[in-house]
Design an enzyme around this catalytic site. Structure first.
Site, PDB file in Angstrom:
ATOM      1  N   LYS A  56       0.875  -1.182   0.000  1.00 15.80           N
ATOM      2  CA  LYS A  56       0.000   0.000   0.000  1.00 15.80           C
ATOM      3  C   LYS A  56       0.908   1.227   0.000  1.00 15.80           C
ATOM      4  O   LYS A  56       1.555   1.525   0.995  1.00 15.80           O
ATOM      5  CB  LYS A  56      -0.921   0.020   1.215  1.00 15.80           C
ATOM      6  CG  LYS A  56      -1.907   1.184   1.183  1.00 15.80           C
ATOM      7  CD  LYS A  56      -2.761   1.230   2.420  1.00 15.80           C
ATOM      8  CE  LYS A  56      -3.857   2.295   2.267  1.00 15.80           C
ATOM      9  NZ  LYS A  56      -3.319   3.641   1.965  1.00 15.80           N
ATOM     10  N   PHE A 128      -1.395   0.306 -10.456  1.00 15.90           N
ATOM     11  CA  PHE A 128      -1.876  -0.935  -9.839  1.00 15.90           C
ATOM     12  C   PHE A 128      -3.145  -1.487 -10.479  1.00 15.90           C
ATOM     13  O   PHE A 128      -3.658  -2.518 -10.058  1.00 15.90           O
ATOM     14  CB  PHE A 128      -2.101  -0.766  -8.333  1.00 15.90           C
ATOM     15  CG  PHE A 128      -3.001   0.380  -7.942  1.00 15.90           C
ATOM     16  CD1 PHE A 128      -4.349   0.372  -8.219  1.00 15.90           C
ATOM     17  CD2 PHE A 128      -2.482   1.465  -7.256  1.00 15.90           C
ATOM     18  CE1 PHE A 128      -5.172   1.410  -7.842  1.00 15.90           C
ATOM     19  CE2 PHE A 128      -3.293   2.515  -6.862  1.00 15.90           C
ATOM     20  CZ  PHE A 128      -4.641   2.492  -7.152  1.00 15.90           C
ATOM     21  N   ARG A 198     -16.744   0.707  -2.708  1.00 20.16           N
ATOM     22  CA  ARG A 198     -16.022  -0.214  -1.824  1.00 20.16           C
ATOM     23  C   ARG A 198     -16.677  -1.591  -1.819  1.00 20.16           C
ATOM     24  O   ARG A 198     -17.892  -1.709  -1.835  1.00 20.16           O
ATOM     25  CB  ARG A 198     -15.996   0.347  -0.392  1.00 20.16           C
ATOM     26  CG  ARG A 198     -15.305   1.701  -0.280  1.00 20.16           C
ATOM     27  CD  ARG A 198     -15.182   2.153   1.160  1.00 20.16           C
ATOM     28  NE  ARG A 198     -14.808   3.558   1.235  1.00 20.16           N
ATOM     29  CZ  ARG A 198     -13.568   4.010   1.142  1.00 20.16           C
ATOM     30  NH1 ARG A 198     -12.570   3.154   0.992  1.00 20.16           N
ATOM     31  NH2 ARG A 198     -13.303   5.303   1.207  1.00 20.16           N
ATOM     32  N   LYS A 204      -7.656  -3.158   2.329  1.00 21.03           N
ATOM     33  CA  LYS A 204      -6.379  -2.592   2.776  1.00 21.03           C
ATOM     34  C   LYS A 204      -6.063  -3.119   4.172  1.00 21.03           C
ATOM     35  O   LYS A 204      -6.937  -3.235   5.027  1.00 21.03           O
ATOM     36  CB  LYS A 204      -6.416  -1.064   2.757  1.00 21.03           C
ATOM     37  CG  LYS A 204      -7.509  -0.401   3.555  1.00 21.03           C
ATOM     38  CD  LYS A 204      -7.476   1.104   3.359  1.00 21.03           C
ATOM     39  CE  LYS A 204      -8.651   1.787   4.062  1.00 21.03           C
ATOM     40  NZ  LYS A 204      -8.661   3.247   3.852  1.00 21.03           N
TER      41      LYS A 204
END
Length: 291
Positions: A56, A128, A198, A204
């Site tokens: 991350k 990413f 989401r 995460k």
């Protein structure tokens, strides 16, 4: 027809129609279609081996539309022409990043309206994802990795993904990364198709959780903190009120975040009443788009 040409044609079609939109409408499209991460809960029984895992990066989210670099909210990023010149006319998602634990300096570079070349030479675009609703993430990972290899630009990098087979392996990797200064990890369901908002497809994982809260009162200090801040009384986004008494420097206790301001705090899970456990002050929230 080469694989790149197929991707090229699909995204040229998308970009042709989005180019007809006024910028405000295009910005809205970016902000509403961006994929966001949920927090990974360690007690969640998810099959770890089904996820691809990456670092991350503590950078600034940047969407390349094929012609323009935008923030997650759809606002233009003033990057130098050379920085975007080699980016392809396809949609990419990533982070602008310099190095670990350097977010404030990065933010200063990116927020400057007139970009300074010598400072932007420090910045990398860590890609990413290459959003395509038809393909699972595992295929998109291969596509963006191959595409960036073709671009062969020093400042454009593919984010490496890897698999783990147990929570123990994942925890060990997280600890090693954090010990090296990383912020945490991202877990992306390999079979998931790109979707806005989401979901459990993107998680995460940090060594601690963080959240935001509004300061509603100052509680006086005692002992060596007499005449200074003892704790902040806050209300978080879930409407829970609680006190935060740790994480402050002496300067912050002497000049605490004002009532009405928004702060970021870290915590380690919740009590049975839903109160953040071991909450500690991190910082006053800045108006930056860093996720």
């Amino acid at each position: 027809m080469p694989a790149f040409s197929k991707i090229h044609i699909v995204y040229l079609t998308v970009l042709y129609f989005t180019a007809l939109l006024p910028h405000s409408a295009f910005a809205l499209q970016v902000s509403t279609q961006t994929q966001l991460a949920k927090v990974y809960e360690e007690n969640t029984s998810i099959p770890i081996s089904d996820y691809l895992v990456s670092e991350k990066y503590d950078g600034i989210r940047a969407i390349w539309t094929g012609s323009e670099l935008l923030t997650r909210q759809g606002n233009p990023i003033s990057a130098p022409e050379w920085f975007t010149a080699s980016l392809p006319d396809v949609w990419l998602d990533g982070e602008l990043w310099t190095k670990r634990q350097n977010f404030e300096a990065l933010s200063s570079i990116v927020r400057t309206q007139t970009p300074k070349d010598n400072r932007w030479r420090q910045v990398k675009y860590m890609v990413f994802d290459m959003p395509d609703a038809r393909l699972p993430f595992e295929e998109r990972y291969k596509n963006y990795s191959n595409l960036i290899a073709q671009i062969n630009a020093e400042h454009i990098k593919p984010v490496k993904q890897q698999r783990f087979h147990s929570n123990h392996e994942l925890s060990e990797h997280l600890q090693a990364m954090v010990d090296d200064g990383a912020e945490g990890l991202m877990l992306h369901l390999a079979t998931a198709h790109h979707q806005s908002g989401r979901s459990d497809a993107l998680l995460k994982l940090k060594p601690y959780f963080d959240n935001e809260a509004e300061v509603i009162a100052h509680l006086p200090g005692k002992g060596k903190y007499t005449g200074m801040l003892g704790a902040l009384r806050v209300r978080n986004q879930q409407g829970i009120e609680f006190s935060i008494g740790t994480g402050f420097t002496d300067a912050e206790r002497a000049n605490p975040p004002p009532v009405g301001s928004i702060i970021t705090y870290k915590y380690h899970g919740y009590t049975n009443n839903g109160v953040p456990r071991f909450a500690s002050f991190l910082r006053i929230r800045e108006n930056v788009e860093d996720e």
